[in-house]
Design an enzyme around this catalytic site. Structure first.
Site, PDB file in Angstrom:
ATOM      1  N   ASN A 172       0.971   9.819   1.892  1.00 48.72           N
ATOM      2  CA  ASN A 172       0.388   9.511   3.207  1.00 48.72           C
ATOM      3  C   ASN A 172       1.538   9.164   4.145  1.00 48.72           C
ATOM      4  O   ASN A 172       2.083   8.068   4.086  1.00 48.72           O
ATOM      5  CB  ASN A 172      -0.597   8.345   3.095  1.00 48.72           C
ATOM      6  N   LYS A 197       3.640   6.240   2.429  1.00 50.13           N
ATOM      7  CA  LYS A 197       2.928   5.519   1.376  1.00 50.13           C
ATOM      8  C   LYS A 197       2.622   6.505   0.253  1.00 50.13           C
ATOM      9  O   LYS A 197       2.285   7.656   0.522  1.00 50.13           O
ATOM     10  CB  LYS A 197       1.630   4.929   1.945  1.00 50.13           C
ATOM     11  N   ARG A 199      -2.682  13.134   2.526  1.00 49.81           N
ATOM     12  CA  ARG A 199      -3.671  12.657   3.486  1.00 49.81           C
ATOM     13  C   ARG A 199      -3.283  13.215   4.843  1.00 49.81           C
ATOM     14  O   ARG A 199      -2.169  13.020   5.330  1.00 49.81           O
ATOM     15  CB  ARG A 199      -3.681  11.138   3.513  1.00 49.81           C
ATOM     16  N   HIS A 253     -12.096   8.241   8.770  1.00 51.18           N
ATOM     17  CA  HIS A 253     -12.383   7.500   7.537  1.00 51.18           C
ATOM     18  C   HIS A 253     -13.228   8.336   6.576  1.00 51.18           C
ATOM     19  O   HIS A 253     -13.885   7.798   5.682  1.00 51.18           O
ATOM     20  CB  HIS A 253     -13.133   6.177   7.821  1.00 51.18           C
ATOM     21  N   GLY A 268     -12.939  -3.039   8.783  1.00 46.11           N
ATOM     22  CA  GLY A 268     -11.615  -3.630   8.708  1.00 46.11           C
ATOM     23  C   GLY A 268     -11.019  -3.626  10.101  1.00 46.11           C
ATOM     24  O   GLY A 268     -11.747  -3.568  11.097  1.00 46.11           O
ATOM     25  N   ASN A 269      -9.693  -3.659  10.188  1.00 43.52           N
ATOM     26  CA  ASN A 269      -9.060  -3.602  11.503  1.00 43.52           C
ATOM     27  C   ASN A 269      -9.446  -2.324  12.230  1.00 43.52           C
ATOM     28  O   ASN A 269      -9.652  -2.303  13.441  1.00 43.52           O
ATOM     29  CB  ASN A 269      -7.539  -3.707  11.351  1.00 43.52           C
ATOM     30  N   ARG A 301      -9.165  -2.093  19.074  1.00 43.82           N
ATOM     31  CA  ARG A 301      -9.832  -1.021  19.824  1.00 43.82           C
ATOM     32  C   ARG A 301     -11.151  -1.524  20.398  1.00 43.82           C
ATOM     33  O   ARG A 301     -11.887  -2.267  19.743  1.00 43.82           O
ATOM     34  CB  ARG A 301     -10.092   0.182  18.919  1.00 43.82           C
ATOM     35  N   LEU A 316     -12.497  -5.947   5.316  1.00 46.66           N
ATOM     36  CA  LEU A 316     -13.499  -6.933   5.704  1.00 46.66           C
ATOM     37  C   LEU A 316     -14.775  -6.747   4.900  1.00 46.66           C
ATOM     38  O   LEU A 316     -15.373  -7.715   4.409  1.00 46.66           O
ATOM     39  CB  LEU A 316     -13.783  -6.813   7.202  1.00 46.66           C
ATOM     40  N   GLY A 317     -15.219  -5.517   4.759  1.00 45.11           N
ATOM     41  CA  GLY A 317     -16.455  -5.247   4.045  1.00 45.11           C
ATOM     42  C   GLY A 317     -16.416  -5.673   2.591  1.00 45.11           C
ATOM     43  O   GLY A 317     -17.422  -6.123   2.028  1.00 45.11           O
ATOM     44  N   ASN A 361     -14.339  -8.073   1.318  1.00 46.91           N
ATOM     45  CA  ASN A 361     -13.864  -9.436   1.067  1.00 46.91           C
ATOM     46  C   ASN A 361     -14.498 -10.539   1.903  1.00 46.91           C
ATOM     47  O   ASN A 361     -14.379 -11.708   1.537  1.00 46.91           O
ATOM     48  CB  ASN A 361     -12.344  -9.479   1.268  1.00 46.91           C
ATOM     49  N   GLU A 415      -9.075   5.548  -1.271  1.00 44.63           N
ATOM     50  CA  GLU A 415      -8.807   6.839  -0.657  1.00 44.63           C
ATOM     51  C   GLU A 415      -7.778   7.638  -1.447  1.00 44.63           C
ATOM     52  O   GLU A 415      -7.865   8.865  -1.526  1.00 44.63           O
ATOM     53  CB  GLU A 415      -8.362   6.635   0.789  1.00 44.63           C
TER      54      GLU A 415
END
Length: 396
Positions: free
Chosen positions: A7, A14, A91, A180, A210-211, A241, A331-332, A334, A383
């Site tokens: 990626n 990454k 990716r 996503h 998430g962010n 955003r 976020l979803g 944790n 992913e």
């Protein structure tokens, strides 16, 4: 079969190396500040200490050379030779309308990906740099492009078209693409296993929070709507955003003296949770501030939760019902509080959470209780594994 997942960002790379016979991660890492001073590649393998390579990396090819050397190094490597890499999965952000699935990379794929650069100016060029560098270094190894937009190519025209003059779509391909996609695909496939049901008979809503955040309505395994649009700016409120706003705000503020580029920066980098709270783009910091009585921080969270709930409601209408809601991403997966608050506003769906199950983080599990009419799940996204699976399916 060992699959290397790459990626590439504009100044980063990454990676993960996976043994696809077991789907075990053999090694992973991140190269940062490529092309700049202070470039570093951090490499790690299970059971070993992290290794850092702090040396000049003027190009992604140089970073890949360091990565390849790390994989076969006698002291911290995991391969005897690079010939043990069977395939490389990349990716890639944007495929426009060209591809609705992953594809083996050839000259035509590269050409079409280049044509999408203007729709993904920060990501597509960097993704292509990684592809070309890998082709140079490992020319005999098959490579696969896995596009963020591909999963959403099943959207019907009424979902992806904007009500602009039709010639704008014909000339400039302006439409909803969504992003996503690799994450939404992974968790929707996993949801069938978690629920013990065939995905082809399910209506699911995937909440990648998430962010960067987006929702996806998935019916019988196919995406039928998603919240991001032509770009990742559309849809939910995110870390920096703004998400959906009245489009007339842009010319209104331009007439007030804001430049077009300045508006783009404001909407993408200075808005969202950061812009409203004035605290941070990190939800953890904003939650802490809100708990301490910061009203703007609480307002930012309230706006975020509200947008998620009304989008879930819209997708229930789009599918004429819902069987399962999936929470995923940082976020979803944790935030116990976020999941609870969002679901507290969905009682019309007969949702009730199991407080013990919802108190856990980062596990694939059902968090709704036995009386809930709609199943609510947490499924950690992966992913890299989805990219590796798609790659394997095309080259084995």
């Amino acid at each position: 079969m060992n699959v290397l997942v790459i990626n590439c960002g504009s100044s980063s790379l990454k990676y993960q190396l996976l043994d696809m016979s077991t789907e075990e991660v053999l090694a992973k890492g991140l190269a940062e500040r490529i092309g700049n001073e202070g470039a570093v590649l951090t490499h790690e393998a299970p059971g070993q200490e992290k290794v850092k390579f702090e040396e000049p990396m003027e190009t992604h090819k140089e970073a890949l050379n360091i990565l390849m050397a790390a994989l076969v190094d006698p002291s911290h490597g995991v391969l005897k030779s690079l010939e043990e890499i069977s395939a490389i999965g990349h990716r890639v952000l944007h495929a426009g309308e060209y591809y609705s699935d992953s594809i083996i990379i050839d000259a035509d794929v590269i050409e079409k990906t280049e044509l999408c650069n203007e729709m993904g100016p920060l990501h597509n060029p960097a993704n292509l740099i990684g592809i070309r560098a890998c082709q140079e270094l490992l020319p005999k190894v098959p490579q696969v492009a896995v596009f963020d937009t591909a999963f959403h190519q099943s959207l019907p025209p009424e979902a992806y078209m904007y009500a602009l003059p039709y010639e704008i779509y014909e000339k400039h391909h302006v439409r909803k693409y969504g992003f996503h996609g690799t994450s939404h695909k992974f968790v929707s496939l996993a949801a069938g296993d978690v629920m013990g049901k065939d995905i082809n008979g399910l209506k699911l809503i995937s909440c990648h929070l998430g962010n960067g955040a987006s929702l996806c309505a998935i019916k019988n395994g196919k995406a039928i709507d998603t919240s991001m649009g032509l770009t990742p700016l559309a849809g939910l409120v995110m870390g920096t955003r703004c998400g959906d706003i009245d489009p007339a705000i842009v010319p209104f503020l331009v007439n007030k003296g804001y430049g077009v580029e300045e508006m783009d920066t404001i909407m993408n980098k200075k808005s969202g949770i950061l812009g409203v709270s004035g605290v941070s783009s990190d939800f953890r910091d904003v939650e802490e501030a809100a708990n301490g009585g910061n009203k703007r921080a609480q307002l930012a969270l309230d706006i975020f939760y509200y947008r998620v709930r009304i989008t879930i409601g819209a997708y229930v209408a789009a599918m004429d019902g819902v069987d399962g809601i999936i929470f995923t991403a940082g976020l979803g997966e944790n935030s116990i509080t976020s999941r609870q608050i969002i679901c507290d506003g969905l009682t019309y769906l007969g949702i009730s959470l199991d407080p013990v199950a919802n108190s856990k983080r980062g596990e694939a599990m059902i968090i709704s209780d036995k009386n809930s009419k709609t199943t609510v799940m947490v499924i950690p996204t992966n992913e890299e594994l989805m990219i590796a699976r798609d790659t394997l399916s095309l080259v084995k």
